[in-house]
Write a protein that holds these residues in place. Structure first.
Motif, PDB file in Angstrom:
ATOM      1  N   SER A  39       7.176  45.880   8.929  1.00  0.00           N
ATOM      2  CA  SER A  39       7.014  44.672  10.096  1.00  0.00           C
ATOM      3  C   SER A  39       7.373  44.704  11.636  1.00  0.00           C
ATOM      4  N   GLY A  40       7.791  45.704  11.522  1.00  0.00           N
ATOM      5  CA  GLY A  40       8.685  46.659  12.685  1.00  0.00           C
ATOM      6  C   GLY A  40       7.593  47.823  13.799  1.00  0.00           C
ATOM      7  N   ALA A  41       8.159  48.775  15.130  1.00  0.00           N
ATOM      8  CA  ALA A  41       7.981  49.345  15.209  1.00  0.00           C
ATOM      9  C   ALA A  41       8.741  50.739  13.986  1.00  0.00           C
ATOM     10  N   PRO A  42       7.213  52.246  13.861  1.00  0.00           N
ATOM     11  CA  PRO A  42       8.298  53.436  13.399  1.00  0.00           C
ATOM     12  C   PRO A  42       9.690  53.449  14.525  1.00  0.00           C
ATOM     13  N   ALA A  76      25.454  48.082   9.145  1.00  0.00           N
ATOM     14  CA  ALA A  76      25.779  46.706   9.771  1.00  0.00           C
ATOM     15  C   ALA A  76      24.861  45.796  11.185  1.00  0.00           C
ATOM     16  N   PHE A  77      24.033  46.650  11.765  1.00  0.00           N
ATOM     17  CA  PHE A  77      22.326  46.164  12.098  1.00  0.00           C
ATOM     18  C   PHE A  77      21.941  45.068  10.837  1.00  0.00           C
ATOM     19  N   PRO A  85      18.416  42.778  18.877  1.00  0.00           N
ATOM     20  CA  PRO A  85      17.048  42.352  17.942  1.00  0.00           C
ATOM     21  C   PRO A  85      16.388  43.551  17.481  1.00  0.00           C
ATOM     22  N   ALA A  86      16.058  44.337  18.463  1.00  0.00           N
ATOM     23  CA  ALA A  86      15.069  45.378  17.688  1.00  0.00           C
ATOM     24  C   ALA A  86      15.074  46.028  17.038  1.00  0.00           C
ATOM     25  N   ASN A  90      13.067  46.222  13.138  1.00  0.00           N
ATOM     26  CA  ASN A  90      12.342  46.967  12.676  1.00  0.00           C
ATOM     27  C   ASN A  90      12.882  47.870  11.393  1.00  0.00           C
ATOM     28  N   ILE A  91      14.409  47.644  10.853  1.00  0.00           N
ATOM     29  CA  ILE A  91      14.743  47.972   9.572  1.00  0.00           C
ATOM     30  C   ILE A  91      14.947  46.804   8.462  1.00  0.00           C
ATOM     31  N   ASP A  92      15.213  45.606   9.121  1.00  0.00           N
ATOM     32  CA  ASP A  92      15.680  45.012   7.882  1.00  0.00           C
ATOM     33  C   ASP A  92      14.690  44.572   6.600  1.00  0.00           C
TER      34      ASP A  92
END
Length: 217
Positions: A39-42, A76-77, A85-86, A90-92
Motif C-alpha cells: 500500500s505504500g512506497a518501497p 513503535a511506529f 505518517p509516511a 509504508n509499513i502498516d
C-alpha cells in the motif's frame, strides 16, 4: 559520582523492560524492501537505495543499524508510540516477522562515509564535549555513556548515532524534548533532551554527523 551511579541504575531499569522480538531473514527482507507492503512506497523512496538516508528530507540512515533496535522502532511506529505518517503508512501492512526480516536486511548493509562537516570548529568542539564527556554539572551524561564507544551503538538497546544525518538527529532530539516519542520504557532520552539548549542540540547533531560509523552487526 552519585549522579553517575543513579544514571546507570536508571538505564539498567529501562533495559530490563525491553521486549524481545523474532530474528529476521535478511534475504526475505531485501525482497520486502524492494516491494513495499502493498500500500505504500518501497524503503528506498525515503531511505535511499542502500539505506543511506536523505539528509535534506530528515530521513535517517538505516544501513548497518542494529536489527533488534530497528525492529523495535518499526513496531513503535505501528503502535503509535512513534509518529511519522509516511513511515506508518509504508509499513502498516507488514507483520512482525516481515518487519524483523526488513531489519535483518538493513543491518547487513555497509555504512557510507559521513558527509563533510559544515559546522564551525567551535560548534564541533561543543558537540564533541557533549557527545564524549557530557556536562554532569547540568545532569547531561555524554552520549557515549549509552550509545557506546565513539557512539557506535550498543546491541539493540542503544543505536549507533555516529554518522547519522545531523538533520535527523536534531529532529529527534526536538521530538524527545516535546514528548513526541514514547518508545522508551523510562523516557530516558526525553529527560536528557529537555536539558539541552537549541545551541547544544545543533552542536551535538553536527559533531555526531561528522563522525565515521560502523555497522552494529
Amino acid at each position: 559520582m552519585k549522579i553517575k551511579v543513579l544514571f546507570a541504575a536508571w538505564v539498567c531499569a529501562g533495559l530490563m523492560q525491553a521486549p524481545a522480538y523474532a530474528k529476521g531473514d535478511a534475504a526475505n527482507g531485501q525482497a520486502l524492501a524492494t516491494q513495499g507492503d502493498g500500500s505504500g512506497a518501497p524503503c528506498a523512496a525515503c531511505h535511499g537505495a542502500n539505506g543511506e538516508g536523505m539528509a535534506a528530507g530528515t530521513f535517517p540512515r538505516i544501513a548497518g543499524l542494529d536489527a533488534d533496535y530497528a525492529l523495535r522502532q518499526m513496531v513503535a511506529f505501528q503502535q503509535g508510540k512513534r509518529v511519522n505518517p509516511a513511515m506508518t503508512m509504508n509499513i502498516d501492512n507488514f507483520n512482525q516477522q516481515q518487519l524483523a526480516d526488513l531489519a535483518a536486511y538493513f543491518a547487513t548493509l555497509p555504512v557510507a562515509a559521513p558527509a563533510a562537516a559544515t559546522a564551525s570548529q567551535a560548534q564541533l568542539e561543543l558537540g564533541k564535549k557533549l557527545a564524549l564527556q557530557g556536562d554532569w554539572d547540568n545532569y547531561l551524561p555524554p552520549c557515549a555513556s549509552c550509545h557506546g564507544p565513539n557512539n557506535q551503538g550498543v546491541d539493540g538497546n542503544f543505536p549507533g548515532i555516529a554518522g547519522q544525518h545531523a538533520s535527523y538527529l536534531k529532529q529527534q532530539l526536538q521530538a524527545w524534548q516535546q514528548g513526541q516519542r514514547q518508545s522508551d520504557p523510562v523516557q530516558l532520552m526525553e529527560a536528557i533532551a529537555k536539558r539541552l539548549s537549541p545551541e547544544q542540540i545543533d552542536a551535538v547533531a553536527a559533531y555526531l554527523a561528522s563522525q565515521p560509523a560502523a555497522p552494529q552487526q
